[in-house]
Each structure stands twice: as structure tokens, then as C-alpha cells.
Design an enzyme around this catalytic site. Sequence first.
Site, PDB file in Angstrom:
ATOM      1  N   ASP A  99     -14.090  34.776 -32.148  1.00  0.00           N
ATOM      2  CA  ASP A  99     -14.120  36.073 -31.493  1.00  0.00           C
ATOM      3  C   ASP A  99     -14.933  36.019 -30.208  1.00  0.00           C
ATOM      4  OD1 ASP A  99     -12.597  37.312 -33.461  1.00  0.00           O
ATOM      5  OD2 ASP A  99     -14.357  37.786 -34.680  1.00  0.00           O
ATOM      6  N   TYR A 171     -19.419  26.363 -40.195  1.00  0.00           N
ATOM      7  CA  TYR A 171     -20.008  27.328 -39.275  1.00  0.00           C
ATOM      8  C   TYR A 171     -21.516  27.375 -39.479  1.00  0.00           C
ATOM      9  CZ  TYR A 171     -15.502  29.394 -37.925  1.00  0.00           C
ATOM     10  OH  TYR A 171     -14.242  29.600 -37.417  1.00  0.00           O
TER      11      TYR A 171
END
Length: 369
Positions: A99, A171
Amino acid sequence: MTQNLKHTVDLECSDNSRPSKISKIEYPSDSDIDEEEEGMSQNPRNGIQRYLVAIEYIGTRFSGSQKQLNVRTVVGALEEAFSKFVGQPVSVSCSSRTDAGVHALSNVCHVDIQRISKRRPGEVLPPHEPAVVGRAVNHFLQKHDSDLMVIDVRCVPSDFHARFKAQERTYFYRLLSGPEPLSTFEKDRAWHVPEELSLPAMQEACRVLVGCHDFSSFRAAGCQAKSPIRTLDELSVNEVIESPYFPSLMDREQHNKVSGDLRSCSNNTETDIPPISNPSIDKVITSSQDAGFGKRRRHRCLVVTARARSFLYHQVRLLVGVLKAAGTGNLTIPDVERILNAKTVTAASPMAPACGLYLGEVKYDLPTT
């Protein structure tokens, strides 16, 4: 340029011309192709070579990774740089979507390139070496902005897909805890949490959430995944030295002492050599201590690691939101269990901001060259 019919992306670049000062990039001219390049691996068909490209970027000034009209995106910037390199439009496919504001230590994409002779238009030449591709694309990326860079390139077969061949994704999420204002060097690089965070409480919450579950409570609206079932192979929290870290006087004196000990015992093979340790987190001056005039009080830095084959939309940021709430004491461990079992995103804590999230690694079983 022949495009992958299943994954075409329209290119919108105002400048697709080849560079005039190509020698600066140091890739060979048409007449300098050596035998090694002619025998390129992975057997490209019709002169089309698929490259697997690893990239790093600071996501602050990107409107996400996927290409969109009238905004700057990671894929859009890559396609523009590649098209300037090869002289024609290309399509870039990413392994993982990020994003706006999310960073990447290593995201991976693939691109198909057909090398056409500059001197004899229409003549297909052997593919470029991967190192040449990396240097050339970085040349164009760095001409305008320096927040996106190619870090590795490899030739792969024409059916190797960066997204569908990925076996695992990792992540990281950075949280900086403490009441002091966030350092300029950390702006848009971490989530600043003014409250004190309990590391043991966050680690206990991780033990509830790790493993195979229905993660509907950690799935944002708009998620296109067919199933909310995911397996978190790892969910952990660790305290680390805040970055950037510069050694204090105590650190430097300790290093010099150890270096001196190493020199004094270098001729004695039976002597145990003491390890050179990293700065202790306990010695970092935090907000509750006097750092002295002109010296910034540092924050505690906690890093959440999430590792899985795939993730739901906003799953990591929603998980971090719950872990943060557990760390501040706003949620108890039974609360975390309740949120997981509720199977609705409305039960979760507010989602963590994008600025602290980093795509760390995409793992593949790469073919041998």
C-alpha cells in the site's frame, strides 16, 4: 515486445526513447556481444528473456506498488525505467502488493525483455546479462528519484511467475516507544507509540495468533482472497537497537579494548578469542534518562516479524494493531483470543499505520542456472 497475455499492463510513459549516453551504464554494444552472453541460460524463446528482479524502495512518496493512473507507483516507475532501457513498452508483475507508504527491503517482480538491435532495427539479439539489466535500470531510476532501486536480477524460465511461484513472504513492522517526539531521521519509517510497551505481553499475544487460523478478524474490507484461512509460520516481537545507531563513547571504548585483546592473543592459537558484541539495548539512553545537552533521548524499538506463504489484505497491520494494544495494556490475552474467534474485522483494534511496515523478503525455489 511480446507481453504475457494473462498479465498485461498498459504503459503510460511520455518518454520511451533509448538513452543517447548509454556508455555510462556500461552495458555492451550490439557488436560486442561475447560468447557467454550468446549462451544465456533459461533458453529464451524468440529472443524474449524473463528476468526476476528484486527491488527495494521507500514507500513514502509512492501511491502503492500497483500501477494506477495519474499517480506515482512502484510498478509505474519500474516500467518507465525499463522502457527507456529497451526502447519499447514492458509489463512488470510484482510478487507482493504494498500500500501507499509501505516500504520494501526486498520485493520481487518479473519482466520479459526482447533485445532488438539498435543498429539494425528488427534484428533480435541475445539477451542482456542480468548485471547489465540491473545497472541500466538503476541508471534511469536514479536520474530523477532515489527511493527505488534494483538490488538483484536473475534469468528465469518464461513460465516463472514472481507472484505465484513465491513460497514465503516475510514482513517486518517497526514501533518506536517513548514520549519524546520522533526523530527527523525516523519520519515515515516507524509507528511512534508514546506509551510504554510491554514486550512480554506482546510476545504472549503472538503465541495466541501464530499458526493456522481463520483470520477474518484481521482481514480488511475489500480483500479478494477466497478464504480467510491462513497459516502464520512466524509471528514474533523483538527489541532491537533503534536505527540509525551511532556508537557511544562506551561502545567505542569497549570495541577498542576487544580489538586490543585480539591483537595481543593473535599469536596464541589456544587462547579463546572474545567476541565483539553489539551495543546492549539496556545501555541505550531512553526518554527517562538525561542524555546531556544536544543529545537526543532515544526510543525503544520493537520489531514485529510476520512470516507466511501469503497474507490477507491489511492482515499484518491489523495484527500489529492488536499487538500494540496488548503491549499498552488496553487488551488482555483473553481479549486477543476473543478478537481472533470473533471472525469479524470490527472486533479488532485500530489498524497500524502503513509507515512502519516493511516487506522484508520473498522466498523462492529458484531454478538452477
